[in-house]
Design an enzyme around this catalytic site. Sequence first.
Site, PDB file in Angstrom:
ATOM      1  N   ALA A   1      -2.118  -9.194   6.310  1.00 19.34           N
ATOM      2  CA  ALA A   1      -1.140 -10.126   5.289  1.00 19.34           C
ATOM      3  C   ALA A   1      -1.948 -10.111   4.105  1.00 19.34           C
ATOM      4  CB  ALA A   1      -0.856 -11.464   5.759  1.00 19.34           C
ATOM      5  N   ARG A   2      -1.381  -9.906   2.841  1.00 20.98           N
ATOM      6  CA  ARG A   2      -2.384  -9.791   1.777  1.00 20.98           C
ATOM      7  C   ARG A   2      -1.500 -10.843   0.433  1.00 20.98           C
ATOM      8  NH1 ARG A   2      -5.621  -5.270   1.162  1.00 20.98           N
ATOM      9  NH2 ARG A   2      -5.777  -4.441   3.128  1.00 20.98           N
TER      10      ARG A   2
ATOM     11  N   THR B   1     -14.465  -6.811  -0.030  1.00 23.88           N
ATOM     12  CA  THR B   1     -13.916  -7.472  -1.210  1.00 23.88           C
ATOM     13  C   THR B   1     -15.107  -8.772  -1.204  1.00 23.88           C
ATOM     14  OG1 THR B   1     -11.740  -7.205  -0.756  1.00 23.88           O
ATOM     15  CG2 THR B   1     -12.160  -9.339  -1.676  1.00 23.88           C
ATOM     16  N   SER B   2     -15.620  -9.061   0.076  1.00 23.33           N
ATOM     17  CA  SER B   2     -16.618 -10.451   0.115  1.00 23.33           C
ATOM     18  C   SER B   2     -17.939  -9.991  -0.495  1.00 23.33           C
ATOM     19  CB  SER B   2     -17.037 -10.574   1.772  1.00 23.33           C
ATOM     20  OG  SER B   2     -17.617  -9.530   2.281  1.00 23.33           O
TER      21      SER B   2
ATOM     22  N   GLY C   1       0.522  -1.369  -0.071  1.00 30.15           N
ATOM     23  CA  GLY C   1       0.161   0.020   0.168  1.00 30.15           C
ATOM     24  C   GLY C   1       0.769   1.303   0.015  1.00 30.15           C
TER      25      GLY C   1
ATOM     26  N   CYS D   1     -15.268  -3.665   6.325  1.00 31.03           N
ATOM     27  CA  CYS D   1     -16.813  -3.406   6.246  1.00 31.03           C
ATOM     28  C   CYS D   1     -17.270  -4.330   5.094  1.00 31.03           C
ATOM     29  CB  CYS D   1     -17.136  -1.955   5.745  1.00 31.03           C
ATOM     30  SG  CYS D   1     -16.621  -0.936   7.481  1.00 31.03           S
TER      31      CYS D   1
HETATM   32  C1  SPV Z   1      -6.853  -0.496   1.684  1.00 34.54           C
HETATM   33  O1  SPV Z   1      -6.441  -0.587   2.710  1.00 34.54           O
HETATM   34  O2  SPV Z   1      -8.056  -0.061   1.136  1.00 34.54           O
HETATM   35  C2  SPV Z   1      -6.208  -1.623   0.709  1.00 34.54           C
HETATM   36  C3  SPV Z   1      -4.908  -1.895   1.210  1.00 34.54           C
HETATM   37  O3  SPV Z   1      -6.732  -1.677  -0.312  1.00 34.54           O
HETATM   38  S1  SPV Z   1      -3.717  -0.836   0.713  1.00 34.54           S
HETATM   39  O4  SPV Z   1      -2.922  -1.216  -0.470  1.00 34.54           O
HETATM   40  O5  SPV Z   1      -2.933  -0.624   1.819  1.00 34.54           O
HETATM   41  O6  SPV Z   1      -4.266   0.547   0.444  1.00 34.54           O
END
Ligand code: SPV
Length: 617
Positions: A382-383, A271-272, A219, A268
């Site tokens: 973690a991503r 993604t789901s 991010g 919130c």
């Molecule tokens: C978010 O926090 O909205 C994200 C992950 O999508 S980041 O890439 O850290 O922004």
Amino acid sequence: MNIKAEIDEKSVAKLEEINNPHVVKIIEKYVELCQPAKVTVLGDSEEDLQYIRALALKNKEEKKLNTEGHTIHYDNYYDQARDKKHTWVLLPKGKKLSEHISTVDYDEGVNEAMGLLNGIMKGKEMLVCFHCLGPSNSKFSIPAMQITDSATVAHQQQILYRKGNAAFKELNGSKDFFHVIHSAGELNDDGTTKNIDKRRVFIDLEEERVISMNNQYGGSSVGLKKLSLRLSISRANKEDWLCEHMFVMGVHKGDRITYFTGAFPSWCGKTSTAMISGQSIVGDDIAFLRKDDEGYCVAANVEQGIFGVIADINEKDDSVIYKAITSPREVVINNVLTVDNEPYWIGMGKEIPKKGFNHSGEWFEGKKDDEGKLITPSHKNARFALKINDLDNADENADNPKGVEVGGIIYGGRDSDTTVPVAQSLSWAHGVFVGASIESESTVAAIGAEGVLDHSPMANMDFLVVPLGVYIKNHMKFGDDLDKAPTIFATNYFFKKDGEFVNAKTDKKAWLLWMEGRVNEEYEAIETPIGHIPKYEDLKDLFKELFDKEFSKEDYEYSFSIRIHNLLKKLDRIESIYKSEPDIPEVFHKHLEQQRQRLNDAKEKYGKDVILPGDFE
Ligand code: SPV
Ligand code: MN
């Protein structure tokens, strides 16, 4: 060309092909400043993609996992999320954007940035990458160049973003592109960033550049993601379009597809929602919205991949993503536990080993960090990075240069006692007011009974680089200019009764299909002071059809009641936030006042504080 470092003929040839003096000038400038040992310019070929994959392994920034095409990368233990405190918009002296946007004097910020970049790439390889935000050959396209010394940043970026060398060539020498300068800085023996105390992000709207250093977390380092998002928001607000922190998805009913975009703060349900079964995904994080030649709103995904949260992804709840991140394909997994090159993360639905290697180094159950905090096997944030086209539910229009026509926009908040699971706004302007009022209740364990409410207009507050007044005015105008504006909805999946969630995780599919029906004029609805809500019979039918489940009248009445006192309290909070912001458009205040009036009128008319949905029929 005057590049003061080793550069091979292939790299020079790629720059000659792009033939853009501004690109060359930028490279020369940062080579001189950062002093890398070598410069490599990347192209679109499979050979170049492979070069980066191999370099990430060679540099020990990534390690192979057992599943073919999968690798693991670790960020420093203290570099697991965006660092808001050390992120600034560079602004001319005396200028301010908002109470909530951190800014720094332009010259002061640039001086600090250049000082920190001085010699930062000594002995390292500088990678020059060309990408395109939005589909190529499209009015959505914005070419963007990233300079980085991190091979994993370049690698994850090439998974997440479309190739851009052709787009740069088509610029015909113009300056019309974004550029991001990134350095992971000095590294520890394990390949993670050492000087976390010197971690900084500087956003320069004038030059359309971002400078970021001493970090690796995606991010903060993947330039086309949240760094370019700020630059895109600035451009959109100068022009006549929107750049939003939104997913784009296709909602399917029989052969009919209606596209929705949705903005939800973290945790919130964004993604789901985008991954609800039976639907298709265009993108899960950032969308450009424009008016097309017919006067409709069209949206394009800025990205071609997903940088998703891995915690709680399991076979039962998220089968599509689970399959993608556990079968052979190109995937980079960040910051999870590994044992014998097998990844494990919290909530994966499998037993997690009691020792292994994670973002804290060698890990064992019960291990604590320097502050005495228990270290979880994998980090909560973690991503993973993968390509959308590797998902079974990728939408056929994911790369359509025209974008997709938007039927509905969803603003998703999180509270346990105030807003209903789904409501349709009364108009575009009322919907903008609703989006600008999104609140999300903190999920941290140690909070008071009511939770901490965080406010984030359009879930975009972290990324705003224009005053809130400008941003909201642009939203209002965008809808007014459309011949047919999308219908705006608000959701809250987190309503509670006696401390327990009222709705099952899967219920959101019923709300989504109700919204789809409303956009296509299939359901009647009940008008309440906060907007239109579903009729019991329609939801009952949807629950039966979708889940073969009885939706009880009692559950309906509990979650769709209009709670006057709590809704008025929310209005007071929103009003106090906006009071300190200059130039908020009058129409915003009008909607706030009208909503307050409607709530007070209803209280008086029905003589109670909690009004059942049926009372409004
Ligand atoms: C978010 O926090 O909205 C994200 C992950 O999508 S980041 O890439 O850290 O922004
Ligand atoms: Mn995001």
